[in-house]
Design an enzyme around this catalytic site. Structure first.
Site, PDB file in Angstrom:
ATOM      1  CE  LYS A  19      -3.639   1.847   2.819  1.00  0.00           C
ATOM      2  NZ  LYS A  19      -5.014   1.925   4.226  1.00  0.00           N
ATOM      3  CB  SER A  74      -7.827   3.498   3.090  1.00  0.00           C
ATOM      4  OG  SER A  74      -7.116   2.989   3.948  1.00  0.00           O
ATOM      5  CB  SER A 106      -8.494   0.599   5.873  1.00  0.00           C
ATOM      6  OG  SER A 106      -8.586   2.034   5.419  1.00  0.00           O
TER       7      SER A 106
END
Ligand code: GLN
Length: 466
Positions: free
Chosen positions: A74, A149, A173
């Site tokens: 990420k 996210s 997330s």
């Protein structure tokens, strides 16, 4: 046990495939993909590392289980020399000066990073639409959001562009995008994995964790990343979880679920029916199931957002164009700060900074921030009591299915409410895993602090039960 990592390991060792071929194939898939999962490709680094693995195999040396396994990161983790943008304009040209501990441990084990993955900017969001790189599309239906996210990470795993990915979970997330894309995603106990080198969102709930296609892969990656780190004083020691220890279910006798999550108007009728059907199947195996009392989900959501916004307002105050951030010059220093921040932060991030500063401001902080902290204590207390009664808490991951791309941007409050089932466990700092079973967006398995072993064990049990 089913494991993509072990399967690839075997193929590498038996020279069925070369690591360079494997890495090149995944890089091609990532480059061509139309799901907007990629912020930057690490092709040069990845191919160099792959060549080294191939040379090692060719010379007859043994390789570790993660050696040569391609993974995604990420875009909120530092990896020295690579861009770490947090999907933001503010940091779109920022290059990491050092490497996050969790990522370093994977590199030390020989895993190969392929990509910095698209996500909601600074982790702010539940849909991966709050990004300068374009909304991430859902792996199952590209008209829907990927979740967030860590949306790019979940889609890369779901589409086999990466073998596993490292997401970040502050309020859901990892778990929610894992659920939206039908894969596994673990938020470990707070502190089990070092946060050093993870861009801070809400420091008191930020967790590093893996997304993968099997329980075994989650276990392998979790073990490698765990451990006390002198660079993160909140880290804790933990025991390695063995493969055998999570195979047989001989310890789980009672499972609980929250009435307030299920008897709630916001829950989709199908999610509710599917969840209750899963409960029935669990009961049929002889496990006792208890209904538990808990806070209403809107209280959980408001407590979480109050604290998360306060923490992010404080954490992001360093991004003013001086040491970090795209600087935009104004007429004087104050102007420079304000133009830099107004122009470079997204709508959603600004909403949170304004909200957070309000929460922390003189005259309001007692009423809002301290109240948030006190509710958080009550939530933790509630969990403590629950785990005296049950071994595992089971819940849906989300109240409904993924929205269409565009919808969440129109209604941020609805987006916040979609986090109803994930944020409470974050506030409690508990280990919790999404499994792609039971409801359209999966089930969430939670245990008491530091009991990841039980979570993975129950996941294995569920795999054969429902
Ligand atoms: N959707 C939640 C939020 O926006 C959780 C995000 C996260 O875990 N980073 O705060």
């Amino acid at each position: 046990m089913n494991s993509q990592i072990k399967q690839i390991h075997q193929q590498l060792v038996s020279k069925q495939i070369s690591c360079t071929e494997l890495v090149q194939e995944k890089l091609n898939l990532l480059k061509e993909n139309t799901y907007s999962t990629v912020n930057s490709l690490l092709d040069k680094m990845a191919l160099e590392l792959a060549a080294k693995v191939d040379a090692k195999i060719a010379s007859g040396k043994e390789i570790g289980v993660l050696e040569g396994i391609p993974f995604g990161i990420k875009d909120v983790y530092m990896l020295q020399g690579t861009f770490t943008t947090a999907s933001s304009n503010m940091l779109k040209n920022y290059k990491s000066a050092y490497t996050a501990t969790a990522i370093q441990k994977l590199l030390d084990a020989g895993a190969i990073p392929l990509v910095k993955e698209n996500c909601d900017s600074f982790g702010h969001g539940s849909s991966s639409e709050n990004t300068i790189f374009g909304a991430v599309k859902n792996a199952i239906n590209p008209e829907l959001v990927a979740g967030g996210s860590s949306g790019g990470s979940a889609v890369n795993v779901a589409k086999d562009y990466t073998v596993f990915s490292i997401g970040g979970d502050t309020g859901g997330s990892i778990r929610q995008p894992a659920g939206y894309n039908n894969i596994y995603g673990l938020k470990p106990t707070y502190g089990r994995i070092s946060r050093f080198g993870l861009m801070a969102y809400a420091s008191s709930t930020d967790c590093v964790g893996p997304l993968a296609k099997s329980i075994e892969d989650i276990r392998i990656v979790l073990n490698v990343m765990s451990g006390k780190d002198i660079k993160d004083q909140t880290t804790i020691n933990s025991e390695e979880i063995t493969e055998e220890s999570i195979l047989s279910n001989n310890t789980i006798k009672t499972v609980g679920y929250f009435k307030s999550f299920i008897e709630n108007e916001a829950i989709d009728t199908k999610v509710k029916a599917d969840f209750l059907a899963s409960i029935e199947k669990i009961k049929a195996t002889g496990i006792e199931v208890k209904e538990l009392d808990f806070f209403k989900s809107d209280i959980l959501v408001s407590t979480y957002y109050t604290l998360a916004m306060a923490e992010t307002a404080s954490n992001l105050s360093r991004l003013d164009g001086t040491n970090y951030g795209n600087r935009i010059e104004g007429e004087n220093l104050k102007d420079t700060y304000s133009i830099t921040r107004s122009e470079n932060f997204s709508e959603e991030t600004k909403r949170r900074i304004v909200g957070g500063n309000q929460v922390l401001s003189q005259g309001f902080s007692d009423e809002i921030y301290l109240k948030g902290l006190s509710l958080r204590d009550q939530i933790s207390e509630n969990f403590k009591k629950d785990f005296e009664e049950v071994d595992i808490i089971l819940s849906p991951v989300t109240p409904g299915s993924p929205p269409k791309i565009g919808d969440s941007l129109k209604d941020p409050l609805a987006m916040y409410l979609s986090d109803a089932y994930t944020v409470g466990f974050s506030l409690g700092q508990l280990p919790t895993l999404t499994v792609p079973q039971g409801t359209v967006t999966g089930l969430q398995i939670t245990a008491a602090k530091n009991n990841e072993e039980l979570v993975l064990k129950f996941a294995n049990f569920l795999k054969d039960t429902i």
